[in-house]
Scaffold this motif. Structure first.
Motif, PDB file in Angstrom:
ATOM      1  N   ILE A   1       5.097  -4.071   1.582  1.00  0.00           N
ATOM      2  CA  ILE A   1       3.933  -5.069   1.623  1.00  0.00           C
ATOM      3  C   ILE A   1       3.791  -6.263   0.781  1.00  0.00           C
ATOM      4  CG2 ILE A   1       2.335  -2.636   1.768  1.00  0.00           C
ATOM      5  CD1 ILE A   1       2.251  -2.905  -1.309  1.00  0.00           C
TER       6      ILE A   1
ATOM      7  N   GLY B   1      -1.424  -3.684   2.159  1.00  0.00           N
ATOM      8  CA  GLY B   1      -1.393  -2.133   1.602  1.00  0.00           C
ATOM      9  C   GLY B   1      -2.786  -1.790   1.073  1.00  0.00           C
ATOM     10  N   ILE B   2      -3.542  -0.747   1.683  1.00  0.00           N
ATOM     11  CA  ILE B   2      -4.950  -0.259   1.217  1.00  0.00           C
ATOM     12  C   ILE B   2      -4.430   0.719   0.027  1.00  0.00           C
ATOM     13  CG2 ILE B   2      -6.954   0.834   1.682  1.00  0.00           C
ATOM     14  CD1 ILE B   2      -6.226  -2.047   3.177  1.00  0.00           C
ATOM     15  N   ALA B   3      -5.010   0.614  -1.131  1.00  0.00           N
ATOM     16  CA  ALA B   3      -4.663   1.484  -2.210  1.00  0.00           C
ATOM     17  C   ALA B   3      -5.309   2.846  -2.010  1.00  0.00           C
ATOM     18  CB  ALA B   3      -5.182   0.896  -3.437  1.00  0.00           C
TER      19      ALA B   3
ATOM     20  N   LEU C   1      -0.133  -2.419  -8.224  1.00  0.00           N
ATOM     21  CA  LEU C   1       0.663  -2.811  -7.603  1.00  0.00           C
ATOM     22  C   LEU C   1       0.811  -4.174  -7.082  1.00  0.00           C
ATOM     23  CD1 LEU C   1       0.566   0.149  -4.824  1.00  0.00           C
ATOM     24  CD2 LEU C   1       2.556  -0.311  -6.462  1.00  0.00           C
TER      25      LEU C   1
ATOM     26  N   GLY D   1      -1.489   4.246  -7.429  1.00  0.00           N
ATOM     27  CA  GLY D   1      -0.196   3.669  -7.479  1.00  0.00           C
ATOM     28  C   GLY D   1       0.290   4.012  -5.858  1.00  0.00           C
ATOM     29  N   ARG D   2      -0.288   4.781  -5.238  1.00  0.00           N
ATOM     30  CA  ARG D   2       0.067   4.920  -3.658  1.00  0.00           C
ATOM     31  C   ARG D   2      -0.900   4.295  -2.855  1.00  0.00           C
ATOM     32  NH1 ARG D   2       4.008   9.885  -3.252  1.00  0.00           N
ATOM     33  NH2 ARG D   2       4.631   8.582  -1.765  1.00  0.00           N
ATOM     34  N   LEU D   3      -0.247   4.260  -1.557  1.00  0.00           N
ATOM     35  CA  LEU D   3      -1.078   3.360  -0.460  1.00  0.00           C
ATOM     36  C   LEU D   3      -1.623   4.298   0.389  1.00  0.00           C
ATOM     37  CD1 LEU D   3       1.367   0.672  -0.044  1.00  0.00           C
ATOM     38  CD2 LEU D   3      -0.533   0.498  -1.051  1.00  0.00           C
TER      39      LEU D   3
ATOM     40  N   SER E   1       0.537  -7.583  -0.006  1.00  0.00           N
ATOM     41  CA  SER E   1      -0.731  -7.679  -0.882  1.00  0.00           C
ATOM     42  C   SER E   1      -1.201  -6.379  -0.993  1.00  0.00           C
ATOM     43  CB  SER E   1      -1.502  -8.788  -0.462  1.00  0.00           C
ATOM     44  OG  SER E   1      -2.448  -9.145  -1.280  1.00  0.00           O
ATOM     45  N   VAL E   2      -2.093  -6.125  -1.697  1.00  0.00           N
ATOM     46  CA  VAL E   2      -2.820  -4.590  -1.961  1.00  0.00           C
ATOM     47  C   VAL E   2      -4.408  -5.079  -1.963  1.00  0.00           C
ATOM     48  CG1 VAL E   2      -2.940  -2.577  -3.224  1.00  0.00           C
ATOM     49  CG2 VAL E   2      -0.826  -3.878  -3.220  1.00  0.00           C
ATOM     50  N   SER E   3      -5.021  -4.275  -0.965  1.00  0.00           N
ATOM     51  CA  SER E   3      -6.531  -4.108  -1.228  1.00  0.00           C
ATOM     52  C   SER E   3      -6.988  -2.995  -1.621  1.00  0.00           C
ATOM     53  CB  SER E   3      -6.998  -4.505  -0.081  1.00  0.00           C
ATOM     54  OG  SER E   3      -8.506  -4.280   0.041  1.00  0.00           O
TER      55      SER E   3
END
Lengths: 269, 133
Positions: B108, A162-164, B125, A170-172, B110-112
């Motif tokens: 998801i 996910g790209i913040a 997250l 808190g959302r993508l 992982s988070v970037s």
């Protein structure tokens, strides 16, 4: 005799384990096969990160980086990795027209390269021990190998990164499908306007975040930093010229753009 | 199951972060009746998280899961003694629940994002993902 280890085969379930390590002023998160815990490669990767912290941290007075910044030692007296890091920083500096530098703000500090490089190398240690499927996330910069699985047919699905969304915490913003590639994002959402435009000496403005996808996290991270420092217009042209690397940007007003190569990385949500 | 735990963790973390903006302390609370498990449609089950004791009172959430996907989030327990508490109940809780479902539905791994500090990680997250395994 029952065994905790699944037998190999097309439909074998790979047991993944997660570990979060506080190091380098952030947290490095591992999602690795359980074998990485048993064969010592997870421990080796963690030890490597702490070693990098000791040698390359600008916040430790006795690190090689601090000694070098104060001109108390020569590069030859530092760990051999120092020369490698300096050469890589110089290469990205030249490629980016000076928007990436190992001395942002005038003081020697190669952190803009070191973190991505260290995380990429940690992932390589896992791969070297035989792990085909893992994710290492260093404070928001991610190096992936393989994927998660098995899916219905016993195959692997790409990891979903996910790209913040920098404007809505808190959302993508979107999801990238990643196997055997890196995802690095530079932005102001977590630590404010800290990325310096080396040409003005002032914090870069115009972009809220910029994400680079490509094979090497060391390069993706450095490219993201350089492009963020450039601002929206220059960054768009420059990232489109990068071979093997694609970019996605969110401007301060919430507008988005991506380079032509980025579209194939976008996953369905 | 892992996704369900992730969502519970994320929700509680969000609630705790939100409640920490309050400027008073209160031990008063109300307890809503949990949805009886017997009323759930076939194939759905309810998982109740631990009570998170915030400085402003306990918070507890429950998720309803159908085939490893969260279909509903219930707030079982929340502080409700002041105007501020009521605002949280009427506005912020539904918003946080919506965000939980949004991140969960994205599936998801992982988070970037912009580099977080050790402290910032707690609210991330990615932290929720790491705690979900």
């Amino acid at each position: 005799m029952p065994s905790a280890t699944p037998s190999p085969g097309a439909n074998a379930v790979t047991v993944q384990v997660r570990h979060a390590e506080h190091v380098m002023g952030t947290v490095v998160s591992f999602d690795v096969p359980v074998s990485a815990r048993h064969d010592g490669s997870l421990d080796a990767a963690i030890r490597w990160l702490h070693w990098v912290d000791r040698v390359f941290s600008p916040y430790r007075a006795d690190s090689d980086v601090s000694l070098l910044a104060r001109a108390e030692v020569s590069v030859d007296a530092c760990a051999p990795e120092m020369a490698e890091v300096l050469a890589a920083c110089a290469s990205v500096r030249d490629l980016s027209g000076g928007y990436f530098t190992a001395a942002p703000g005038g003081q020697f500090d190669p952190s803009g390269y070191v973190k991505g490089w260290a995380v990429e190398r940690a992932a390589a240690l896992l791969a070297g021990a035989g792990s085909a499927d893992h994710v290492v996330n260093g404070g928001g910069d991610v190096q992936c190998a393989g994927g998660r699985g098995p899916d219905g047919s016993g195959g692997r699905e790409p990891w979903r990164v996910g790209i913040a969304d920098p404007l809505r915490p808190g959302r993508l913003a979107l999801v990238v499908a990643a196997s055997d590639c890196a995802v690095a994002t530079s932005g102001t959402a977590e630590r404010g306007p800290h990325i310096i435009d080396p040409h003005t000496g002032r914090p870069a403005s115009g972009l809220a975040s910029l994400t680079i996808v490509g094979p090497s996290l060391a390069l993706a991270d450095a490219y993201a930093t350089a492009a963020f420092a450039m601002g929206p217009a220059r960054a768009r042209d420059w990232t489109a010229s990068l071979e093997g690397y694609a970019a996605f940007a969110i401007t301060g007003t919430g507008a988005t753009w991506h380079t032509p190569g980025f579209a194939r990385h976008i996953a369905a949500v | 199951m892992r996704r369900a735990i992730l969502a519970v963790t994320a929700t509680v973390a969000g609630l705790v972060a939100l409640l920490s903006f309050k400027t008073h302390s209160s031990s008063e609370r109300t307890v809503a009746s949990p949805e009886p498990a017997a009323s759930l449609p076939p194939g759905e089950r309810a998982i109740t998280g631990n009570v998170a004791n915030t400085a402003y009172g306990p918070v507890q959430v429950q998720v309803v899961v159908a085939t490893s996907k969260i279909v509903k989030v219930n707030v079982l327990e929340q502080p409700e003694s002041t105007e501020h508490d009521l605002q949280i109940g009427q506005f912020a809780f539904p918003k946080l629940i919506g965000e939980t479902l949004s991140a969960q539905s994205a599936r998801i791994d992982s988070v970037s994002g912009a580099t977080y500090t050790s402290g910032g990680y707690i609210k991330s997250l990615q932290s929720a993902l790491d705690n979900g395994a």
